[in-house]
Scaffold this motif. Structure first.
Motif, mmCIF file in Angstrom:
data_model
loop_
_atom_site.group_PDB
_atom_site.id
_atom_site.type_symbol
_atom_site.label_atom_id
_atom_site.label_comp_id
_atom_site.label_asym_id
_atom_site.label_seq_id
_atom_site.Cartn_x
_atom_site.Cartn_y
_atom_site.Cartn_z
ATOM 1 N N LEU A 113 -6.799 0.495 -4.016
ATOM 2 C CA LEU A 113 -6.479 1.845 -4.477
ATOM 3 C C LEU A 113 -7.073 2.194 -5.839
ATOM 4 O O LEU A 113 -7.093 3.361 -6.218
ATOM 5 C CB LEU A 113 -4.952 2.024 -4.533
ATOM 6 C CG LEU A 113 -4.221 1.885 -3.199
ATOM 7 C CD1 LEU A 113 -2.722 1.904 -3.413
ATOM 8 C CD2 LEU A 113 -4.645 2.995 -2.257
ATOM 9 N N GLY A 114 -7.498 1.209 -6.586
ATOM 10 C CA GLY A 114 -8.060 1.471 -7.919
ATOM 11 C C GLY A 114 -7.031 2.016 -8.899
ATOM 12 O O GLY A 114 -7.360 2.806 -9.787
ATOM 13 N N LEU A 115 -5.776 1.593 -8.777
ATOM 14 C CA LEU A 115 -4.711 2.079 -9.646
ATOM 15 C C LEU A 115 -4.610 1.225 -10.901
ATOM 16 O O LEU A 115 -4.787 0.014 -10.862
ATOM 17 C CB LEU A 115 -3.372 2.055 -8.902
ATOM 18 C CG LEU A 115 -3.253 2.958 -7.673
ATOM 19 C CD1 LEU A 115 -1.923 2.714 -6.980
ATOM 20 C CD2 LEU A 115 -3.388 4.420 -8.062
ATOM 21 N N GLU A 116 -4.316 1.877 -11.994
ATOM 22 C CA GLU A 116 -4.090 1.205 -13.276
ATOM 23 C C GLU A 116 -2.674 1.543 -13.742
ATOM 24 O O GLU A 116 -2.065 2.500 -13.258
ATOM 25 C CB GLU A 116 -5.094 1.702 -14.320
ATOM 26 C CG GLU A 116 -6.544 1.431 -13.979
ATOM 27 C CD GLU A 116 -6.924 -0.032 -14.143
ATOM 28 O OE1 GLU A 116 -6.333 -0.700 -14.995
ATOM 29 O OE2 GLU A 116 -7.805 -0.490 -13.398
ATOM 30 N N LYS A 168 -5.348 -2.808 -7.437
ATOM 31 C CA LYS A 168 -6.636 -2.941 -8.116
ATOM 32 C C LYS A 168 -7.820 -2.784 -7.173
ATOM 33 O O LYS A 168 -8.737 -2.004 -7.441
ATOM 34 C CB LYS A 168 -6.708 -4.305 -8.817
ATOM 35 C CG LYS A 168 -7.947 -4.485 -9.649
ATOM 36 C CD LYS A 168 -7.896 -5.775 -10.446
ATOM 37 C CE LYS A 168 -9.091 -5.876 -11.351
ATOM 38 N NZ LYS A 168 -9.026 -7.041 -12.208
ATOM 39 N N TYR A 169 -7.809 -3.504 -6.066
ATOM 40 C CA TYR A 169 -9.004 -3.563 -5.221
ATOM 41 C C TYR A 169 -9.041 -2.519 -4.102
ATOM 42 O O TYR A 169 -10.110 -2.117 -3.685
ATOM 43 C CB TYR A 169 -9.147 -4.967 -4.620
ATOM 44 C CG TYR A 169 -9.320 -6.016 -5.691
ATOM 45 C CD1 TYR A 169 -10.453 -6.019 -6.497
ATOM 46 C CD2 TYR A 169 -8.346 -6.966 -5.928
ATOM 47 C CE1 TYR A 169 -10.613 -6.962 -7.492
ATOM 48 C CE2 TYR A 169 -8.494 -7.920 -6.934
ATOM 49 C CZ TYR A 169 -9.640 -7.907 -7.708
ATOM 50 O OH TYR A 169 -9.789 -8.835 -8.703
ATOM 51 N N GLU A 197 -3.967 13.144 -13.471
ATOM 52 C CA GLU A 197 -5.213 12.379 -13.612
ATOM 53 C C GLU A 197 -5.509 12.080 -15.087
ATOM 54 O O GLU A 197 -6.016 11.021 -15.428
ATOM 55 C CB GLU A 197 -6.396 13.142 -13.011
ATOM 56 C CG GLU A 197 -6.340 13.268 -11.492
ATOM 57 C CD GLU A 197 -5.338 14.311 -11.003
ATOM 58 O OE1 GLU A 197 -5.140 15.337 -11.696
ATOM 59 O OE2 GLU A 197 -4.741 14.098 -9.943
ATOM 60 N N LYS A 214 -4.207 8.946 -17.200
ATOM 61 C CA LYS A 214 -4.879 7.650 -17.224
ATOM 62 C C LYS A 214 -5.580 7.389 -18.552
ATOM 63 O O LYS A 214 -5.958 6.267 -18.841
ATOM 64 C CB LYS A 214 -5.885 7.576 -16.075
ATOM 65 C CG LYS A 214 -5.229 7.623 -14.712
ATOM 66 C CD LYS A 214 -6.250 7.674 -13.602
ATOM 67 C CE LYS A 214 -5.553 7.831 -12.257
ATOM 68 N NZ LYS A 214 -6.477 8.049 -11.174
ATOM 69 N N THR A 231 -3.621 -5.008 -4.093
ATOM 70 C CA THR A 231 -3.795 -3.729 -3.403
ATOM 71 C C THR A 231 -4.077 -2.623 -4.414
ATOM 72 O O THR A 231 -4.968 -1.787 -4.207
ATOM 73 C CB THR A 231 -2.531 -3.378 -2.588
ATOM 74 O OG1 THR A 231 -2.259 -4.444 -1.693
ATOM 75 C CG2 THR A 231 -2.703 -2.086 -1.826
ATOM 76 N N TYR A 252 0.829 -1.211 0.000
ATOM 77 C CA TYR A 252 0.000 0.000 0.000
ATOM 78 C C TYR A 252 0.864 1.261 0.000
ATOM 79 O O TYR A 252 0.718 2.123 -0.856
ATOM 80 C CB TYR A 252 -0.942 -0.012 1.212
ATOM 81 C CG TYR A 252 -1.844 1.184 1.286
ATOM 82 C CD1 TYR A 252 -3.065 1.185 0.645
ATOM 83 C CD2 TYR A 252 -1.463 2.327 1.998
ATOM 84 C CE1 TYR A 252 -3.895 2.287 0.700
ATOM 85 C CE2 TYR A 252 -2.282 3.432 2.057
ATOM 86 C CZ TYR A 252 -3.506 3.414 1.406
ATOM 87 O OH TYR A 252 -4.317 4.505 1.456
#
Length: 198
Positions: free
Chosen positions: A174-177, A171-172, A88, A91, A169, A24
């Motif tokens: 932090l929602g990072l791509e 994906k689920y 932002e 992305k 961590t 994290y």
């Protein structure tokens, strides 16, 4: 009661050990470092954009009839200046691609301007022009370095987002791509060696 307390402490210990391995903090740090590296790329692009009006004005004084080239540089600069690419917006690969194309257009316009300059020996001898050209060359080098640092940070960040267990961590939690990196506008042209004629 003691058994419940022991179970709770054991559960907290296991949770702490699990969280320390989930990445994290590492992912958060990498995200910030990537955004900072991107800000430096934008900073160097802004420096280049700030130098261009002075360069164009100096050339215009010597080569007024090269109107099309000068207008092309000015237009390319205004197109780049009109684009703002925030961390932002990174992305969105389409937005990133448009930004890269606009920067490439400005680089091409500047290259054409330098070809015009070769026709005017008096301009090349002008102290203001030489100073501006030197600053612009230095800025192009800074852009290259800043882009390289950004590419390195993106690669490190993308590994964290894709590698197990930090990918969970990312994906689920932090929602990072993965983030896009710089690409070459025409990879086929770059792969072809230049033809040298004497």
């Amino acid at each position: 009661m003691k058994r419940i307390l022991k179970s709770l402490v054991l559960g907290l210990l296991v949770l702490t050990l699990f969280l320390s391995g989930c990445g994290y903090n590492d992912l958060q740090g990498l995200d910030e470092e990537t955004n900072a590296a991107w800000s430096e790329v934008l900073n160097q692009y802004q420096r280049r954009a700030d130098l261009i009006p002075n360069l164009v004005a100096t050339v215009k004084a010597y080569a007024a009839h090269e109107k099309d080239t000068l207008e092309g540089v000015t237009q390319a600069r205004s197109q780049v200046a009109g684009m703002t690419l925030t961390p932002e917006a990174l992305k969105d690969p389409g937005v990133f691609q448009k930004f890269q194309e606009a920067q490439q257009g400005l680089s091409s316009a500047l290259s054409r301007l330098m070809v015009v300059v070769e026709k005017y020996p008096d301009l090349k001898a002008n102290e203001n022009f030489r100073d501006l050209q030197s600053q612009l060359e230095g800025t192009e080098n800074r852009i290259t370095v800043a882009r390289k640092r950004y590419i390195d940070k993106v690669a490190e960040f993308n590994k964290g987002v894709r590698f197990f267990p930090t990918n969970l961590t990312a994906k689920y939690l932090l929602g990072l791509e993965v983030k896009p990196s710089f690409t070459v506008a025409d990879e086929k042209a770059v792969a072809t060696p230049p033809e040298v004629k004497f």
